[in-house]
Design a protein around this motif. Structure first.
Motif, PDB file in Angstrom:
ATOM      1  N   LEU A 901      19.249 -23.086  22.469  1.00  0.00           N
ATOM      2  CA  LEU A 901      20.828 -23.690  22.746  1.00  0.00           C
ATOM      3  C   LEU A 901      20.295 -24.655  23.998  1.00  0.00           C
ATOM      4  N   SER A 902      19.178 -24.558  24.751  1.00  0.00           N
ATOM      5  CA  SER A 902      18.615 -25.263  26.057  1.00  0.00           C
ATOM      6  C   SER A 902      18.148 -26.654  25.472  1.00  0.00           C
ATOM      7  N   GLN A 907      21.057 -29.868  21.267  1.00  0.00           N
ATOM      8  CA  GLN A 907      22.246 -30.226  21.925  1.00  0.00           C
ATOM      9  C   GLN A 907      22.760 -31.563  21.380  1.00  0.00           C
ATOM     10  N   GLU A 908      21.901 -32.292  21.078  1.00  0.00           N
ATOM     11  CA  GLU A 908      22.096 -33.552  20.649  1.00  0.00           C
ATOM     12  C   GLU A 908      22.660 -33.443  19.301  1.00  0.00           C
TER      13      GLU A 908
END
Length: 930
Positions: A901-902, A907-908
């Motif tokens: 998730l990081s 994220q994109e």
RNA sequence: AGGCCUGUGGCGGAAUUGGCAGACGCAGCGGACUUAAAAUCCGCAGAGCUAACCCUCAUCCGGGUUCAAGUCCCGGCGGGCCUACCA
């Protein structure tokens, strides 16, 4: 670089030179000799492994590339198991009696003993040229008198035995004989007592129990082959060999009572690790059916007994049918001459039709009414009796009750001859009975009541048990289990087979040759051609001096028959299957002169479960494999062998096919009549497009490939490797000559890794590359696990990948910079050695190793090299891979989720949407749902 | 007719137990080396759209189950093997 500059390259000539050199050394050293318990070199601390190829029949044509497929597979496992510290038994020999050799001999005029010997020599030469690790000291052929002596001995053991139903095993016939004397039992229908019976009558009685017995049987007579055939040797009404028509006729023949073992042969399929398809085929061949016997009263004749699997439909039996050979037909003809002409005509007509005709003329039912009736025990009605050839004398009682409403065959017959049809089962799927066709499935009984009981409303299963209970209570029938399996016809009217150790006296009684007088040698005959005739005539009858002898000269025990008694020898011979029924036992101790196999050797090599791995074609699924199981079980009952089943694990290699070409109209074109162009294949003569298809190798299609030609062009190691690399062992695969160069180039790279092609000297890396070291460990690990699961194609792929990684680029000027170190090469060669033993043996020796690579231990693996510290996991967003993240190998789900998730790319892809659910499968992948 | 097996690039085939489809090889294409070719070595390579990335489609066809299907389920189609009047 020219050939002149690389004189030490691995090419066909070099492969041929080093292969034949090592083969000769292995042979003279007895490199693959397995020691038996009791021998000095026997190592009792090692576990045993018995690996067997199906017995080859050495044909005059020699090996084609299909043969080495299975042999290479067993050879790889053999060499691997040796390196893993097993005592491995891996023998080879020849199944050399039989029809083809005799037919070939008749054609060429050369005695089968001569042609068979030369075919064996050719097979052996071809196999040895492929470098297989057989223990040749155990080799034998079924035609060796020292072998067939024991084939005859086993047959005599069966002859001297009967099946004790009460104990469920074979026992000596002498015990039965003693009981007969003791009970003074009634031995025939006329209630004749044992004590008052003649010797012939007593013998005939015992013959109804012997496991190997003589009896009059309806046999399959094949005039073209001039011999009778077993049921199993007939396909679609034609002979399996040659596809000639087969007719039925009664004949006095030697049989094996294999039916006594039907239930055990079926049950024990659960004990073996065999392909499901083969077990299914055997169990269908044995064909167990549960049902009932029902007696129908026939005025004047007595009881007519039928077998049915659907006793619940008895109320719907509206007529009966007996086979044309049934005694009732004869009885009717004698009793009612006015009808007999037409009936006899039908019987004669149906008898003269071969099985082919019966099947060719569609399924149109034929038959004729006998003009008599039977009483249906359930309904009390009189129902007509017919005879028709759709009822077979050989199955059940040769008579059926016909329930046209619920049996397709009976329905077709009833429709043809306008016989009554009565529904007695309501189909469970709710469909109404229309009278248009039979409904054969289970359902609920109806119209099935009489004054004593009713089945109405009962489901088929309960209706069946209720009916059987009523039949039993009223003595009109009983439960019965029937098998499709028939007794095994064991006589052939042939010259080239094992003689039976038996003689007949003038009264026609048979007497066994004593064990000490074995073998009964096959007499030398110059005219061994089969006698073309309407009836079977064994060619051995021509050996008049051999046939006509005395009990003493033949070797009959003087206690049985006065030595001066004139006797005739049995002139039939055993079928081709005989020798292959027990050859795996002889291999355990093939030179034993006093027993068929010593108990110690048999117990050691057969162990708990028998042969550990048996590889051969699936064409033997019901013939050889069923017969061998039967013999084995007899020998087990008689205390001669220690396992219930002969072959613990069975595997069928697939067929190697070839390409052929197909015209637009579907006809096939030979490969040499076609050429390839940029956009397809063209039939040269007519310049028309053809498509490439897969076909069996055949002379007419010119697509047969022999090992000899491949070995000449590439060497044995390349052939072995190619056959294993083609695809999964079990699959059928097309031979593609063009593909061979791939594995040949692989071996050239292996050679080049170790040997400088310009100088011939060793070229090894000074230091180990860590990445190569890791890949080497993984490759060896994969090769080992893949060999265990017989996945040789993927094992080879892993080794190719390794060698490609280790191969030095041309630009590398100092050969010691790249490649494998001495230690790495040593380990790699040992992993490759089971597949390509010659090149590995050669390089092994050049590394300075004094002993054979086959005797070296399997390379050890550094387990820490098999796992990485971190791995790249694919990350899916909404089920599609959008990113990869690197995580520690042993990270747990929560850690992985945090890393994922990081991740910027993740994220994109999520485009700011919060994760709804994150599915983490550690070491596999991550799926983020938004 | 029934039973069992099977269907993945141009070809042979990979793909643990449902987890990145196409490993490896052949054939093909490009490059290095070579006067040149062969051999060797280094790359490319499912299809579509692209200069390229991206993206879309894709494991015989049609449905379904699932976060996820070449893989499991249902229904078709094609190929193979076995049995074939066994009551």
């Amino acid at each position: 670089m020219t050939a002149h500059e690389t004189p030490y390259r691995y090419d066909a000539a070099r492969a041929g030179e080093l292969e034949t050199r090592w083969q000769a050394k292995w042979l003279t050293d007895g490199a693959f000799r397995a020691a038996n318990p009791g021998e000095e070199s026997f190592d009792a601390t090692r576990p045993k492994y018995y690996i067997l190829d199906m017995f080859p029949y050495p044909s005059g044509a020699g090996l084609h590339v299909g043969h080495p497929e299975g042999y290479t597979a067993t050879d790889i496992v053999t060499r691997y198991k040796c390196m893993r510290g097993f005592n491995v038994l891996h023998p080879m020999g020849w199944d050399a009696f039989g029809l083809p050799a005799e037919q070939y001999a008749v054609q060429t005029g050369v005695h089968p003993a001569v042609t068979t010997r030369s075919a064996i020599d050719n097979f052996r030469r071809q196999l040895q040229r492929l470098g297989f690790a057989y223990d040749w000291s155990r080799e034998f052929g079924t035609i060796d008198p020292e072998y067939y002596r024991w084939t005859q001995w086993i047959w005599l053991r069966a002859y001297h035995s009967y099946y004790d139903e009460a104990r469920g095993c074979a026992r000596p016939i002498a015990e039965l004989n003693a009981q007969c004397v003791q009970d003074d039992r009634a031995i025939d229908a006329a209630s004749a007592r044992w004590s008052s019976a003649s010797e012939q009558q007593r013998q005939a009685y015992l013959d109804t129990f012997r496991l190997a017995y003589i009896g009059v049987q309806t046999v399959n007579w094949c005039p073209a082959l001039a011999t009778v055939l077993a049921n199993e040797e007939i396909i679609d009404g034609r002979s399996e060999r040659g596809s000639h028509p087969v007719y039925r006729m009664p004949l006095r023949q030697w049989m094996f009572r294999i039916t006594a073992y039907a239930q055990r042969l079926l049950d024990d399929l659960a004990l073996v690790e065999w392909p499901d398809s083969t077990r299914t085929m055997q169990s269908e061949w044995i064909g167990r059916s549960e049902g009932a016997e029902v007696q129908f009263k026939v005025e004047g004749f007595g009881e007519l007994t039928v077998f049915t699997t659907r006793p619940d439909t008895l109320f719907g039996a509206t007529y009966m049918v007996v086979a044309p050979e049934h005694p009732l037909v004869q009885w009717v003809c004698e009793r009612a001459p006015q009808q007999s002409a037409k009936i006899s005509e039908y019987v004669a007509w149906s008898r003269n039709r071969s099985d082919v005709d019966r099947q060719a003329e569609s399924r149109e039912k034929t038959g004729i009414a006998l003009g008599i009736t039977a009483k249906n025990p359930a309904t009390g009605e009189s129902i007509a009796i017919w005879t028709a050839d759709y009822v077979l004398m050989a199955y059940g009682t040769g008579a059926i009750m016909a329930v046209p409403a619920h049996d397709e065959r009976d329905f077709a017959f009833a429709a043809r001859f306008k016989l009554p049809i009565r529904q007695v089962v309501a189909a469970s799927d709710g469909s109404a009975f229309t009278g248009e066709s039979a409904t054969c499935g289970a359902g609920v009984a109806c119209n099935s009541s009489n004054s004593e009981f009713t089945l109405d409303g009962l489901a088929t299963a309960q209706a069946t048990t209720t009916m059987i209970a009523w039949l039993t209570a009223t003595q009109r029938g009983q439960r019965r289990v029937l098998f499709r399996l028939r007794d095994w016809l064991f006589s052939r009217q042939r010259y080239w087979g094992e003689p039976f150790p038996i003689v007949f006296d003038e009264r026609g009684m048979h007497f066994p040759i004593s064990e000490q007088a074995l073998p009964v040698q096959l007499p030398q005959l110059t005219d061994y051609a089969p006698v073309q005739s309407e009836t079977p005539v064994p060619p051995l009858g021509k050996a008049t001096h051999w046939v006509n002898t005395t009990a003493g000269d033949a070797g009959v025990d003087a206690k049985l028959l006065d030595p001066a008694t004139p006797v005739r020898r049995e002139t039939n011979t055993m079928p081709g299957w005989a020798g292959s029924c027990w050859y795996y036992l002889r291999y355990c101790d093939s030179k034993n002169a006093t027993r068929f196999v010593s108990r110690e050797a048999e117990q050691y090599w057969m162990g708990e479960r028998g042969v550990d791995l048996y590889i051969g074609g699936s064409e033997h699924a019901v013939l050889h494999l069923l017969y061998a199981r039967f013999w084995h079980k007899m020998l087990f009952d008689l205390g001669e062998v220690s396992t219930v089943e002969p072959f613990a694990k069975l595997f069928h290699q697939g067929m190697i096919t070839s390409f052929a070409f197909e015209r637009a109209d579907g006809t096939l074109v030979a490969t040499d009549a076609v050429h390839e162009t940029a956009d397809g294949w063209i039939e040269t003569a007519v310049n028309a497009r053809v498509t490439r298809v897969i076909a069996k190798m055949s002379k007419s299609l010119k697509n047969v490939v022999t090992p000899d030609e491949v070995v000449a062009e590439y060497g044995a190691d390349t052939l072995r490797l190619y056959e294993m690399y083609m695809g999964p062992l079990a699959d059928s695969k097309p031979w593609n000559t063009r593909d061979i160069s791939g594995v040949f180039r692989f071996l050239q790279r292996v050679w080049r890794l170790a040997i400088d092609e310009r100088t011939g000297s060793l070229t090894l890396a000074r230091t180990a590359d860590p990445a190569i070291e890791r890949q080497l460990n993984r490759s060896i690990h994969k090769v080992a696990t893949d060999i265990e699961r017989l996945a040789f194609n993927t094992a080879i792929a892993a080794m190719i990948e390794l060698v490609n990684s280790a191969t030095r680029p041309t630009a590398m000027t100092d050969p010691a910079d790249g490649g494998l170190t001495r230690d790495q090469m040593s380990r790699f060669l040992r992993a490759l050695a089971p597949f390509a033993p010659h090149i590995c043996e050669e390089l092994w020796q050049r590394l300075g190793e004094p002993t054979s690579i086959a005797k070296s231990p399997w390379p050890t693996i550094d387990a820490s090299q098999l796992v990485d510290e971190s791995i790249a996991l694919p990350v899916q967003i909404q089920g599609k891979v959008r990113a990869h993240v690197t995580v520690p190998t042993n990270a747990d789900a929560a850690q992985i989720e945090a890393i994922v998730l990081s991740d910027a790319k993740v994220q994109e892809a999520m485009a700011g949407r919060p994760p709804k659910k994150v599915i983490v499968v550690p070491k596999r992948m991550v799926n983020v749902l938004v």
